[in-house]
Design a protein around this motif. Structure first.
Motif, PDB file in Angstrom:
ATOM      1  N   SER A   1       0.831  -1.204   0.000  1.00 43.80           N
ATOM      2  CA  SER A   1       0.000   0.000   0.000  1.00 43.80           C
ATOM      3  C   SER A   1       0.860   1.245   0.000  1.00 43.80           C
ATOM      4  O   SER A   1       2.016   1.228   0.418  1.00 43.80           O
ATOM      5  N   HIS A   2       0.249   2.338  -0.491  1.00 37.59           N
ATOM      6  CA  HIS A   2       0.907   3.641  -0.432  1.00 37.59           C
ATOM      7  C   HIS A   2       0.760   4.193   0.978  1.00 37.59           C
ATOM      8  O   HIS A   2      -0.346   4.298   1.494  1.00 37.59           O
ATOM      9  N   GLY A   3       1.870   4.529   1.619  1.00 41.87           N
ATOM     10  CA  GLY A   3       1.821   4.999   3.001  1.00 41.87           C
ATOM     11  C   GLY A   3       1.839   6.513   3.084  1.00 41.87           C
ATOM     12  O   GLY A   3       2.551   7.182   2.332  1.00 41.87           O
ATOM     13  N   VAL A   4       1.035   7.085   3.991  1.00 48.08           N
ATOM     14  CA  VAL A   4       0.981   8.528   4.173  1.00 48.08           C
ATOM     15  C   VAL A   4       1.002   8.862   5.656  1.00 48.08           C
ATOM     16  O   VAL A   4       0.571   8.069   6.499  1.00 48.08           O
ATOM     17  N   VAL A   5       1.513  10.051   5.961  1.00 47.28           N
ATOM     18  CA  VAL A   5       1.475  10.597   7.309  1.00 47.28           C
ATOM     19  C   VAL A   5       0.504  11.767   7.287  1.00 47.28           C
ATOM     20  O   VAL A   5       0.778  12.785   6.639  1.00 47.28           O
ATOM     21  N   PRO A   6      -0.662  11.681   7.935  1.00 45.70           N
ATOM     22  CA  PRO A   6      -1.638  12.777   7.869  1.00 45.70           C
ATOM     23  C   PRO A   6      -1.185  13.985   8.683  1.00 45.70           C
ATOM     24  O   PRO A   6      -1.279  14.001   9.903  1.00 45.70           O
ATOM     25  N   THR A   7      -0.669  14.990   7.992  1.00 45.44           N
ATOM     26  CA  THR A   7      -0.197  16.209   8.632  1.00 45.44           C
ATOM     27  C   THR A   7      -0.717  17.397   7.826  1.00 45.44           C
ATOM     28  O   THR A   7      -0.248  17.648   6.705  1.00 45.44           O
ATOM     29  N   ASN A   8      -1.693  18.112   8.365  1.00 39.72           N
ATOM     30  CA  ASN A   8      -2.331  19.204   7.627  1.00 39.72           C
ATOM     31  C   ASN A   8      -1.323  20.233   7.136  1.00 39.72           C
ATOM     32  O   ASN A   8      -1.375  20.681   5.985  1.00 39.72           O
ATOM     33  N   GLU A   9      -0.412  20.639   8.018  1.00 38.30           N
ATOM     34  CA  GLU A   9       0.543  21.680   7.665  1.00 38.30           C
ATOM     35  C   GLU A   9       1.419  21.259   6.490  1.00 38.30           C
ATOM     36  O   GLU A   9       1.778  22.078   5.629  1.00 38.30           O
ATOM     37  N   ALA A  10       1.770  19.972   6.453  1.00 41.86           N
ATOM     38  CA  ALA A  10       2.659  19.490   5.397  1.00 41.86           C
ATOM     39  C   ALA A  10       1.979  19.528   4.028  1.00 41.86           C
ATOM     40  O   ALA A  10       2.540  20.049   3.056  1.00 41.86           O
ATOM     41  N   ILE A  11       0.772  18.995   3.924  1.00 44.33           N
ATOM     42  CA  ILE A  11       0.086  18.966   2.637  1.00 44.33           C
ATOM     43  C   ILE A  11      -0.276  20.383   2.186  1.00 44.33           C
ATOM     44  O   ILE A  11      -0.237  20.695   0.990  1.00 44.33           O
ATOM     45  N   VAL A  12      -0.595  21.266   3.134  1.00 48.23           N
ATOM     46  CA  VAL A  12      -0.889  22.658   2.773  1.00 48.23           C
ATOM     47  C   VAL A  12       0.363  23.334   2.227  1.00 48.23           C
ATOM     48  O   VAL A  12       0.309  24.071   1.227  1.00 48.23           O
ATOM     49  N   GLY A  13       1.502  23.085   2.868  1.00 42.17           N
ATOM     50  CA  GLY A  13       2.741  23.678   2.393  1.00 42.17           C
ATOM     51  C   GLY A  13       3.112  23.216   1.000  1.00 42.17           C
ATOM     52  O   GLY A  13       3.583  23.999   0.166  1.00 42.17           O
ATOM     53  N   ILE A  14       2.880  21.927   0.717  1.00 37.86           N
ATOM     54  CA  ILE A  14       3.184  21.391  -0.613  1.00 37.86           C
ATOM     55  C   ILE A  14       2.238  21.979  -1.662  1.00 37.86           C
ATOM     56  O   ILE A  14       2.646  22.373  -2.752  1.00 37.86           O
ATOM     57  N   ALA A  15       0.949  22.063  -1.315  1.00 39.52           N
ATOM     58  CA  ALA A  15      -0.059  22.513  -2.276  1.00 39.52           C
ATOM     59  C   ALA A  15       0.081  23.990  -2.623  1.00 39.52           C
ATOM     60  O   ALA A  15      -0.293  24.409  -3.732  1.00 39.52           O
ATOM     61  N   GLN A  16       0.609  24.797  -1.709  1.00 43.49           N
ATOM     62  CA  GLN A  16       0.657  26.229  -1.986  1.00 43.49           C
ATOM     63  C   GLN A  16       1.619  26.567  -3.121  1.00 43.49           C
ATOM     64  O   GLN A  16       1.491  27.609  -3.754  1.00 43.49           O
ATOM     65  N   ASN A  17       2.555  25.669  -3.427  1.00 43.76           N
ATOM     66  CA  ASN A  17       3.446  25.920  -4.554  1.00 43.76           C
ATOM     67  C   ASN A  17       2.691  25.887  -5.879  1.00 43.76           C
ATOM     68  O   ASN A  17       3.094  26.534  -6.848  1.00 43.76           O
ATOM     69  N   THR A  18       1.596  25.115  -5.931  1.00 39.16           N
ATOM     70  CA  THR A  18       0.826  24.984  -7.168  1.00 39.16           C
ATOM     71  C   THR A  18      -0.416  25.866  -7.172  1.00 39.16           C
ATOM     72  O   THR A  18      -0.748  26.493  -8.190  1.00 39.16           O
ATOM     73  N   TYR A  19      -1.108  25.927  -6.048  1.00 39.57           N
ATOM     74  CA  TYR A  19      -2.409  26.592  -5.996  1.00 39.57           C
ATOM     75  C   TYR A  19      -2.461  27.728  -4.980  1.00 39.57           C
ATOM     76  O   TYR A  19      -3.544  28.082  -4.509  1.00 39.57           O
ATOM     77  N   GLY A  20      -1.326  28.298  -4.637  1.00 42.72           N
ATOM     78  CA  GLY A  20      -1.284  29.284  -3.567  1.00 42.72           C
ATOM     79  C   GLY A  20      -2.229  30.456  -3.762  1.00 42.72           C
ATOM     80  O   GLY A  20      -2.958  30.841  -2.848  1.00 42.72           O
ATOM     81  N   ALA A  21      -2.258  31.043  -4.970  1.00 40.03           N
ATOM     82  CA  ALA A  21      -3.107  32.215  -5.209  1.00 40.03           C
ATOM     83  C   ALA A  21      -4.583  31.849  -5.112  1.00 40.03           C
ATOM     84  O   ALA A  21      -5.380  32.587  -4.517  1.00 40.03           O
ATOM     85  N   GLN A  22      -4.962  30.695  -5.678  1.00 40.88           N
ATOM     86  CA  GLN A  22      -6.363  30.276  -5.602  1.00 40.88           C
ATOM     87  C   GLN A  22      -6.781  30.015  -4.155  1.00 40.88           C
ATOM     88  O   GLN A  22      -7.899  30.354  -3.746  1.00 40.88           O
TER      89      GLN A  22
END
Length: 522
Positions: A79-100
């Motif tokens: 299985s694909h393993g993930v660590v649920p960390t809100n701050e981490a996924i938000v930080g990654i996503a802002q590089n692509t969708y930060g303005a939106q």
């Protein structure tokens, strides 16, 4: 006229399209509306901008520290393993969708104020970082479904505004059982877990189980309340456990390459170095999350006061919806009991995912993190204790732990390319709301938008019904059980623990704590 076109393109492409600058401008506008001085406006805008840049720096560190763990998880399980960390996924996503994300967050806040002003749901959601997290989730779900940027911002803003006023209302009967009145509400996107904890607590403990506050818990567990320490500790333990499983499966020569770069260089040189590399990466993850948290707090330290001042003018008499720790003082033992029970449920859920749901159905492997289990599990323990005492705290928090294990595992499937990251959103409301909207978005185009708006409308109607039928009629979710604090001794108690107009018994400080200064003389 060319200079006008060039100027407009510069403003749009180089300023408004850059999330850090956009957040700074929005903060400045809010501070100007509050009639702050020029220095306060400039300082606040710069701090908010720097805070957003810190989030990006932390996201880079998160990705670097999670890459080896992802390699080892893939090699250790099917299985694909993930660590649920809100701050981490938000930080990654802002590089692509930060303005939106920034525009959606602002529109969502404005729409929530409109709903609070013109509906019975007079709640103002003031937990700024969770507003940012939900705005990011909605942006990812809508944008990866193929909707254009304008539609993402408008539809997402409406959906964000709905949950910001609806969820505090839906949970208010259980929150009132903790606080004793309706002067505050819970403004945290773990709401489903808290309601489930309250319901499970009533049916397992009811009126026969004694309160958790009759127990004496060791002071040695207090260090877990430091989020950076708890995050680093949990990641170090995860790295060590996964490392040992991985090396046992693939052998040392292949396992050591988990830390190598794209050219195959920089791998571990021996078993000791292999294990200590895991320790270093776990500690680095704690540092990365701390950087992101500092960036979020820097932004919100300037942005939330501006929002709050505007809200007070728009919605007079509103009920503030505040972060989950607002309920911690009402049952401090329940917080620790709830955390431990929720974390135990995370381990049970991990075993189920690894042995059955992952191999059979392809569900992601969700590793339990101390931080989400502490905050949501601790709050769930307080809710469970309010309706069912000790048994309620244990069983209610356990139910919350299962929710924040299985819901993130399913949520990965609607996050598009972000589902391939080694982290995801952790709290219960991100899971169920993201799943509903993500599956609706897969319909595509106008049909998908219509279904998503219908989901938001259904949530809003449910909240209004709960407000009118349960909150305003003083419905008790655990009849027959004394209200928390009913047996407290008379007297002024501890002024620091006065919440929502009620007083609670004094909680002794930890051993060795300095004596606090005397209260100011009136």
């Amino acid at each position: 006229m060319n200079w006008l076109v060039v100027t407009a393109e510069f403003i749009v492409n180089e300023i408004l399209a850059v999330p850090a600058y956009l957040i700074g401008i929005i903060t400045a506008v809010g501070l100007i509306a509050l009639r702050k001085s020029v220095g306060q406006v400039i300082g606040g805008a710069l701090k908010a901008t720097l805070g957003f840049l810190l989030i990006g720096a932390g996201a880079t560190l998160v990705v670097a520290s999670l890459d080896p763990l992802g390699v080892m998880l893939s090699g250790s399980t099917t299985s694909h393993g993930v660590v649920p960390t809100n701050e981490a996924i938000v930080g990654i996503a802002q590089n692509t969708y930060g303005a939106q994300v920034a525009w959606l967050m602002i529109l969502g806040f404005v729409f929530s104020l409109v709903l609070a002003r013109f509906t019975p749901l007079r709640y103002v959601f003031l937990t700024g970082h969770h507003t940012l997290f939900m705005a990011t989730l909605l942006t990812i779900v809508l944008a990866t479904s193929g909707l254009n940027a304008v539609t993402v911002v408008i539809v997402g803003g409406v959906l964000l505004g709905v949950v910001m006023v609806a969820l505090p209302a839906i949970s208010q009967p259980w929150t009132k059982r903790i606080t004793g009145d309706n002067t505050i509400a819970i403004g945290h996107f773990g709401t489903l877990g808290y309601i489930v904890a309250g319901v499970v607590g009533r049916w397992t403990g009811g009126k026969r189980s004694r309160s958790t506050e009759d127990l004496k818990l060791p002071e040695s567990l207090r260090f877990l309340r430091d989020s950076m320490v708890a995050t680093a500790l949990s990641m170090v333990l995860m790295y060590l456990i996964v490392s040992l499983i991985y090396v046992g499966r693939v052998g040392s020569s292949e396992a050591y390459l988990a830390y190598a770069n794209a050219d195959g260089e920089g791998g571990a040189t021996g078993m000791g170095n292999f294990l200590m590399s895991g320790v270093t990466q776990g500690l680095s993850f704690g540092v990365a999350v701390a950087v992101i948290l500092f960036g979020v707090r820097t932004i919100l330290g300037e942005l939330v006061p501006a929002f709050q001042g505007i809200a007070e003018r728009v919605v007079p008499g509103a009920v503030p919806a505040l972060d989950a720790p607002i309920v911690f003082p009402y049952a401090q033992n329940a917080v620790l009991i709830g955390f431990l029970s929720s974390f135990a449920a995370g381990l049970v859920g991990l075993a189920v995912l690894a042995s059955w749901l992952g191999p059979s159905f392809g569900w992601a492997l969700v590793l339990p993190g101390l931080v989400p289990h502490f905050f949501t599990g601790g709050a769930a323990g307080v809710y469970g204790n309010a309706t069912g005492g000790r048994l309620g705290a244990i069983s209610g928090a356990f139910a919350n732990g299962l929710l924040i294990t299985f819901l993130p595992a399913l949520l990965v499937g609607v996050l598009g390319g972000f589902g391939e990251e080694n982290t995801t959103f952790g709290d219960a409301d991100f899971g169920w709301y993201g799943l509903l909207l993500g599956n609706a978005a897969k319909l595509g185009g106008v049909p998908g938008v219509i279904v998503m708006i219908a989901i938001g409308a259904a949530v809003l109607v449910l909240a209004i019904v709960v407000q009118k039928k349960l909150v305003e009629t003083d419905w008790d979710p655990s009849p027959g059980r004394p209200m928390p604090g009913a047996g407290d001794p008379p007297g002024p108690g501890n002024p620091d623990m006065v919440v929502a107009g009620r007083r609670y018994a004094k909680i002794p400080p930890p051993a060795g704590a300095p004596k606090p200064p005397p209260p100011p003389q009136s």
